[in-house]
Scaffold this motif. Structure first.
Motif, short mmCIF file in Angstrom:
data_model
loop_
_atom_site.label_atom_id
_atom_site.label_comp_id
_atom_site.label_asym_id
_atom_site.label_seq_id
_atom_site.Cartn_x
_atom_site.Cartn_y
_atom_site.Cartn_z
N TYR A 1 0.82 -1.21 0.00
CA TYR A 1 0.00 0.00 0.00
C TYR A 1 0.86 1.26 0.00
O TYR A 1 0.51 2.25 -0.65
N CYS A 2 1.97 1.25 0.71
CA CYS A 2 2.89 2.39 0.64
C CYS A 2 3.45 2.54 -0.77
O CYS A 2 3.60 3.65 -1.29
N LYS A 3 3.76 1.39 -1.41
CA LYS A 3 4.27 1.45 -2.78
C LYS A 3 3.22 1.99 -3.74
O LYS A 3 3.52 2.83 -4.60
N ALA A 4 1.98 1.52 -3.58
CA ALA A 4 0.91 1.99 -4.46
C ALA A 4 0.63 3.48 -4.25
O ALA A 4 0.44 4.24 -5.21
N ALA A 5 0.60 3.89 -2.96
CA ALA A 5 0.36 5.31 -2.66
C ALA A 5 1.47 6.18 -3.23
O ALA A 5 1.22 7.26 -3.77
N SER A 6 2.72 5.71 -3.12
CA SER A 6 3.85 6.47 -3.66
C SER A 6 3.71 6.65 -5.16
O SER A 6 3.95 7.74 -5.71
N ASP A 7 3.32 5.59 -5.85
CA ASP A 7 3.14 5.67 -7.30
C ASP A 7 2.04 6.67 -7.65
O ASP A 7 2.19 7.47 -8.60
N LYS A 8 0.94 6.64 -6.91
CA LYS A 8 -0.17 7.55 -7.20
C LYS A 8 0.21 8.99 -6.92
O LYS A 8 -0.20 9.91 -7.64
N ILE A 9 1.02 9.21 -5.89
CA ILE A 9 1.47 10.57 -5.56
C ILE A 9 2.42 11.08 -6.63
O ILE A 9 2.33 12.23 -7.08
N ARG A 10 3.35 10.22 -7.07
CA ARG A 10 4.26 10.63 -8.15
C ARG A 10 3.47 11.01 -9.41
O ARG A 10 3.79 12.00 -10.07
N ASN A 11 2.47 10.23 -9.70
CA ASN A 11 1.65 10.50 -10.88
C ASN A 11 0.87 11.81 -10.72
O ASN A 11 0.81 12.63 -11.65
N ALA A 12 0.30 12.03 -9.52
CA ALA A 12 -0.47 13.26 -9.28
C ALA A 12 0.42 14.50 -9.32
O ALA A 12 -0.03 15.58 -9.69
N CYS A 13 1.69 14.33 -8.95
CA CYS A 13 2.64 15.44 -8.97
C CYS A 13 3.29 15.63 -10.34
O CYS A 13 4.03 16.60 -10.53
N ASP A 14 3.03 14.70 -11.25
CA ASP A 14 3.69 14.71 -12.55
C ASP A 14 5.20 14.77 -12.35
O ASP A 14 5.92 15.54 -13.01
N CYS A 15 5.67 13.96 -11.41
CA CYS A 15 7.08 13.98 -11.02
C CYS A 15 7.54 12.52 -10.83
O CYS A 15 7.64 12.02 -9.71
N PRO A 16 7.82 11.83 -11.93
CA PRO A 16 8.15 10.40 -11.84
C PRO A 16 9.41 10.11 -11.04
O PRO A 16 9.58 8.98 -10.54
N GLU A 17 10.28 11.09 -10.91
CA GLU A 17 11.52 10.87 -10.17
C GLU A 17 11.37 11.13 -8.67
O GLU A 17 12.33 10.96 -7.89
N ALA A 18 10.19 11.55 -8.22
CA ALA A 18 9.99 11.89 -6.81
C ALA A 18 10.20 10.67 -5.91
O ALA A 18 9.88 9.53 -6.28
N GLU A 19 10.75 10.93 -4.74
CA GLU A 19 10.92 9.89 -3.71
C GLU A 19 9.98 10.22 -2.56
O GLU A 19 10.01 11.34 -2.03
N VAL A 20 9.15 9.26 -2.16
CA VAL A 20 8.07 9.51 -1.21
C VAL A 20 8.28 8.70 0.06
O VAL A 20 8.61 7.50 -0.01
N GLY B 1 -6.78 30.25 -5.67
CA GLY B 1 -5.42 29.76 -5.76
C GLY B 1 -5.00 29.56 -7.22
O GLY B 1 -5.82 29.29 -8.09
N SER B 2 -3.70 29.71 -7.46
CA SER B 2 -3.19 29.58 -8.83
C SER B 2 -2.24 28.41 -8.98
O SER B 2 -1.57 28.26 -10.00
N MET B 3 -2.19 27.54 -7.97
CA MET B 3 -1.19 26.49 -7.95
C MET B 3 -1.83 25.11 -8.08
O MET B 3 -2.90 24.85 -7.52
N SER B 4 -1.15 24.24 -8.81
CA SER B 4 -1.55 22.83 -8.88
C SER B 4 -0.50 22.00 -8.15
O SER B 4 0.58 22.49 -7.80
N LEU B 5 -0.80 20.72 -7.95
CA LEU B 5 0.17 19.85 -7.29
C LEU B 5 1.46 19.73 -8.12
O LEU B 5 2.56 19.80 -7.54
N PRO B 6 1.39 19.58 -9.45
CA PRO B 6 2.64 19.60 -10.23
C PRO B 6 3.41 20.90 -10.10
O PRO B 6 4.65 20.89 -10.11
N ASP B 7 2.72 22.03 -9.95
CA ASP B 7 3.41 23.31 -9.74
C ASP B 7 4.20 23.27 -8.43
O ASP B 7 5.35 23.72 -8.37
#
Length: 341
Positions: free
Chosen positions: A36-55, A186-192
């Motif tokens: 579940y931590c792995k799945a959540a990390s993948d979903k967060i990376r995707n939502a951030c549009d940041c595939p290199e992110a470490e969660v 607000g003018s910010m998105s999660l990828p921003d």
């Protein structure tokens, strides 16, 4: 008695509780290595549009701030924050307890200005005695700020440009990040957010979870042996699945953003009630926290009917109080408050 005291005074969103029950008897490895931590990390990376992110998942905001800041600073460095910043005021010296000084700067409506930051750093290095002083090693802000205000994309871009010029990381405290992202102005998105800082965290405790914050390192810049440092400070949860399941649920079917939007909708209705009843705002907040000026003589009678947060004294006759909506605030709560006011 109803409560607008804060956004973490109810338990967890029903869908999170349901998933915790459904997965309760599953056998999963510990310390964040579960499915579940792995799945959540993948979903967060995707939502951030940041595939290199470490969660990484930690349990609370103060713990997260202390861990991120202390792991990224050298022993001789401190962290810059607004004088009204959360780590400056409301964390009981947790950062100082790690051996790092909070370097306070003037603020405007809770925000740091890029020009003020740049002037401070320039003056530091122009001082012939700077080697006898605490070095500025990081900049800390929160989104939203301690006063429920928001940085614009332009403001954050300028702030981050100063940080990059002087090679110091920008850390964004996102304890209430969802409410900032879903603000109507607000003018910010999660990828921003991910693009315009070096590390931030997505708050769960105040946005629908029982507990938990998701730390996101955005530039392949995770401190060396970060997990070991978390363990060393007693902050590594053996049953990491507890937080993983919650964030996996929050980032499924847009739940995190939907419940954040609900809190904003309730806050906008709350503002209408405050204005309708003739009360004054301390400042205009576009998020779920509303700061209202009350006559001191009205404080005690009101406390007997509704819970709210003390913020600060304003002269001898008035007090600033905070009303906060959340994912669990209802229309009935607001109607009750209207009647009480």
């Amino acid at each position: 008695m109803i409560s607008f005291e804060s956004d973490y005074t109810t338990g967890a969103h029903p869908r999170i509780l349901q998933r915790l029950v459904e997965t309760n008897m599953e056998v999963q490895p510990g310390y964040g290595s579960d499915d579940y931590c792995k799945a959540a990390s993948d979903k967060i990376r995707n939502a951030c549009d940041c595939p290199e992110a470490e969660v990484f998942f930690l349990t609370g905001g103060t713990q997260t701030n202390a861990m991120v800041i202390s792991s990224m600073l050298q022993k001789y460095e401190g962290v810059i924050a607004a004088k009204t910043g959360h780590i400056s005021l409301h964390e009981a010296g947790a950062i100082e307890n790690t051996g790092h000084k909070v370097l306070e700067l003037p603020q405007s409506e809770g925000k740091l200005d890029a020009s003020v930051l740049e002037q401070y750093i320039k003056q530091f290095y122009q001082d012939d005695n700077h080697e006898h002083m605490v070095f500025p090693g990081m900049v800390y802000i929160s989104y939203p700020t301690e006063y429920g205000t928001l940085y614009t994309k332009e403001e954050l871009t300028k702030l981050y440009a100063v940080c990059r010029e002087y090679h110091i990381p920008l850390f964004i405290d996102g304890a209430r990040l969802g409410y900032g992202l879903m603000s109507r102005t607000g003018s910010m998105s999660l990828p921003d957010i991910a693009r315009l800082c070096d590390v931030f965290y997505i708050g769960g405790t105040k946005v629908g979870a029982l507990c938990g914050e998701a730390v996101v390192f955005t530039k392949n810049n995770k401190p060396k042996y970060f997990l070991t440092l978390v363990k060393r400070q007693g902050a590594l949860l053996a049953k990491g699945r507890l937080i993983g399941i919650q964030f996996d649920t929050l980032f499924t079917d847009n739940l995190y953003f939907d419940i954040s939007k609900h809190a904003i909708d309730m806050a906008e209705k709350l503002k209408e009630i405050i204005r309708e009843k003739g009360y004054r705002f301390y400042l205009e907040s576009p998020t779920n926290q509303q700061f209202v000026i009350l006559d001191n003589e009205k404080l005690e009678p009101l406390k007997k009917q509704v819970r709210f947060g003390f913020w600060e004294k304003l002269g001898n006759k008035h007090t600033v109080v905070r009303f906060a909506t959340s994912w669990s605030t209802t229309e009935e709560d607001l109607e009750y408050l209207r009647d009480v006011l």
